[in-house]
Design an enzyme around this catalytic site. Structure first.
Site, PDB file in Angstrom:
ATOM      1  N   ARG A  22       0.850  -1.212   0.000  1.00 29.07           N
ATOM      2  CA  ARG A  22       0.000   0.000   0.000  1.00 29.07           C
ATOM      3  C   ARG A  22       0.875   1.247   0.000  1.00 29.07           C
ATOM      4  O   ARG A  22       0.552   2.251  -0.626  1.00 29.07           O
ATOM      5  CB  ARG A  22      -0.930  -0.026   1.210  1.00 29.07           C
ATOM      6  N   GLN A  75      -9.572   9.706   7.879  1.00 27.48           N
ATOM      7  CA  GLN A  75      -9.393   8.313   8.299  1.00 27.48           C
ATOM      8  C   GLN A  75      -8.363   7.654   7.356  1.00 27.48           C
ATOM      9  O   GLN A  75      -7.960   6.517   7.601  1.00 27.48           O
ATOM     10  CB  GLN A  75     -10.713   7.546   8.219  1.00 27.48           C
ATOM     11  N   HIS A  99      -6.188   7.526  11.753  1.00 28.39           N
ATOM     12  CA  HIS A  99      -5.812   6.111  11.703  1.00 28.39           C
ATOM     13  C   HIS A  99      -4.361   5.896  11.293  1.00 28.39           C
ATOM     14  O   HIS A  99      -3.991   4.816  10.849  1.00 28.39           O
ATOM     15  CB  HIS A  99      -6.750   5.364  10.735  1.00 28.39           C
ATOM     16  N   THR A 153     -16.921   8.471   3.261  1.00 29.44           N
ATOM     17  CA  THR A 153     -16.796   7.498   4.335  1.00 29.44           C
ATOM     18  C   THR A 153     -18.146   6.865   4.605  1.00 29.44           C
ATOM     19  O   THR A 153     -19.180   7.538   4.593  1.00 29.44           O
ATOM     20  CB  THR A 153     -16.235   8.116   5.637  1.00 29.44           C
TER      21      THR A 153
HETATM   22  N1  APR Z   1     -16.121   9.803  -4.080  1.00 29.83           N
HETATM   23  C1  APR Z   1     -16.622   9.890  -2.809  1.00 29.83           C
HETATM   24  N2  APR Z   1     -16.986   8.816  -2.079  1.00 29.83           N
HETATM   25  C2  APR Z   1     -16.851   7.604  -2.658  1.00 29.83           C
HETATM   26  C3  APR Z   1     -16.340   7.429  -3.966  1.00 29.83           C
HETATM   27  C4  APR Z   1     -15.966   8.596  -4.686  1.00 29.83           C
HETATM   28  N3  APR Z   1     -15.494   8.527  -5.939  1.00 29.83           N
HETATM   29  N4  APR Z   1     -16.338   6.084  -4.238  1.00 29.83           N
HETATM   30  C5  APR Z   1     -16.828   5.463  -3.142  1.00 29.83           C
HETATM   31  N5  APR Z   1     -17.138   6.374  -2.193  1.00 29.83           N
HETATM   32  C6  APR Z   1     -17.704   6.143  -0.865  1.00 29.83           C
HETATM   33  C7  APR Z   1     -18.463   4.846  -0.689  1.00 29.83           C
HETATM   34  O1  APR Z   1     -19.797   4.992  -1.161  1.00 29.83           O
HETATM   35  C8  APR Z   1     -18.410   4.666   0.827  1.00 29.83           C
HETATM   36  O2  APR Z   1     -19.459   5.359   1.469  1.00 29.83           O
HETATM   37  O3  APR Z   1     -16.630   6.063   0.060  1.00 29.83           O
HETATM   38  C9  APR Z   1     -17.068   5.312   1.205  1.00 29.83           C
HETATM   39  C10 APR Z   1     -15.998   4.314   1.533  1.00 29.83           C
HETATM   40  O4  APR Z   1     -16.369   3.635   2.717  1.00 29.83           O
HETATM   41  P1  APR Z   1     -15.341   2.576   3.346  1.00 29.83           P
HETATM   42  O5  APR Z   1     -14.778   1.731   2.243  1.00 29.83           O
HETATM   43  O6  APR Z   1     -16.042   1.936   4.509  1.00 29.83           O
HETATM   44  O7  APR Z   1     -14.119   3.456   3.871  1.00 29.83           O
HETATM   45  P2  APR Z   1     -14.043   4.292   5.224  1.00 29.83           P
HETATM   46  O8  APR Z   1     -15.392   4.785   5.629  1.00 29.83           O
HETATM   47  O9  APR Z   1     -12.975   5.304   5.031  1.00 29.83           O
HETATM   48  O10 APR Z   1     -13.527   3.193   6.299  1.00 29.83           O
HETATM   49  C11 APR Z   1     -13.235   3.693   7.582  1.00 29.83           C
HETATM   50  O11 APR Z   1     -12.369   1.532   8.221  1.00 29.83           O
HETATM   51  O12 APR Z   1     -11.161  -0.231   7.495  1.00 29.83           O
HETATM   52  C12 APR Z   1     -11.125   0.843   8.325  1.00 29.83           C
HETATM   53  O13 APR Z   1      -9.283   2.090   9.044  1.00 29.83           O
HETATM   54  C13 APR Z   1     -10.032   1.785   7.912  1.00 29.83           C
HETATM   55  O14 APR Z   1     -10.079   4.190   7.761  1.00 29.83           O
HETATM   56  C14 APR Z   1     -10.787   3.003   7.423  1.00 29.83           C
HETATM   57  C15 APR Z   1     -12.089   2.919   8.188  1.00 29.83           C
END
Ligand code: APR
Length: 238
Positions: free
Chosen positions: A56, A86, A104, A176
């Site tokens: 990564r 995050q 994080h 997020t």
């Molecule tokens: N623009 C904006 N948002 C987007 C895009 C985009 N192009 N593509 C996807 N998303 C959104 C998705 O719809 C979702 O709501 O980004 C979000 C990603 O969610 P997660 O994959 O759950 O990521 P995140 O919320 O950052 O996870 C939080 O979980 O695994 C742990 O530590 C890790 O920091 C991470 C934490």
């Protein structure tokens, strides 16, 4: 200047080519979370974890900030902007954002595997050092580990983030799924009357009674729309 506080997640970096965690094909679909993002996983197989973060980290050399990152950095001209992220990538900083709180941890940093939050052991890797190996030592002689907050570990920056959210004049959530606490709980510290915007191409379950202005778009288009909305509402300056 108004204080603009922005909470970002993996979706902020999606348009830069970095996988999110919980979307289809996301990181947690391809890697067992327990093995690569918990202290137990690290204890059981440190080499596997170190290599997961090596991959990564090296990816940072192949990606760049997207328009959403750049627009947030540009908004520092008109707002007192703090990014609470995050994400462990360095794309907000590379886009020019000057106040970034990493809840994080950070991929570019490594630390002691004995005392991960000992400031004497936290250090930033130069790109040529992005491949950490078993046997690489921290200042306290322990095995070097990623400066990442794993599930179940303390989130040292959460107090700083809460203090910042409590001062917000405008609060924005970008990319997020609001699945992970304490980050997802920051919304509860936004003072009453402060407008909340949420930018995401998908529906996000917001666990709060607050009115949220949803911009159902990706980060780049969404931040551009937010910028225009705020200018129209006369938020600039003052
Ligand atoms: N623009 C904006 N948002 C987007 C895009 C985009 N192009 N593509 C996807 N998303 C959104 C998705 O719809 C979702 O709501 O980004 C979000 C990603 O969610 P997660 O994959 O759950 O990521 P995140 O919320 O950052 O996870 C939080 O979980 O695994 C742990 O530590 C890790 O920091 C991470 C934490």
């Amino acid at each position: 200047m108004k204080k603009l506080v922005v909470l970002t997640g993996a979706g902020m970096s999606a348009e830069s080519g970095i996988s999110t965690f919980r979307d289809a094909g996301g990181l947690w679909e391809r890697y067992p979370v327990e093995q690569v993002a918990t202290p137990e996983g690290y204890a059981a197989n440190p080499e596997l974890v170190i290599n997961f973060y090596n991959e990564r980290r090296k990816q940072l050399l192949d990606v760049k900030p997207n328009r959403g990152h750049e627009l947030l950095a540009e908004m520092e001209k008109d707002y007192d902007v703090t990014i609470i992220t995050q994400n462990v990538d360095n794309l907000h900083e590379r886009a020019g954002s000057s106040n970034v709180i990493h809840l994080h941890g950070e991929l570019t940093k490594v630390t002691s595997s004995r005392h991960p939050n000992d400031p004497k052991c936290i250090r930033t890797l130069r790109p040529e050092e992005y491949e950490v190996k078993m046997g690489d030592k921290a200042a306290d002689g322990s095995q070097l580990r990623p400066f990442i907050v794993w599930f179940g570990e303390a989130v040292p920056m959460i107090e700083t983030a809460i203090d910042c959210v409590e001062q917000a004049d405008i609060f924005v959530i970008i990319g997020t799924s609001l699945n992970v606490y304490p980050a997802a709980g920051l919304l509860n510290y936004v003072p009453q009357g402060v407008p909340v915007y949420l930018i995401d191409p998908k529906e996000v379950a917001v666990n709060s009674m607050r009115k949220v202005h949803v911009i159902r778009k990706g980060a780049s288009e969404g931040v551009a729309e937010l910028k225009a909305l705020l200018e129209e509402s006369g938020s600039v300056g003052k």
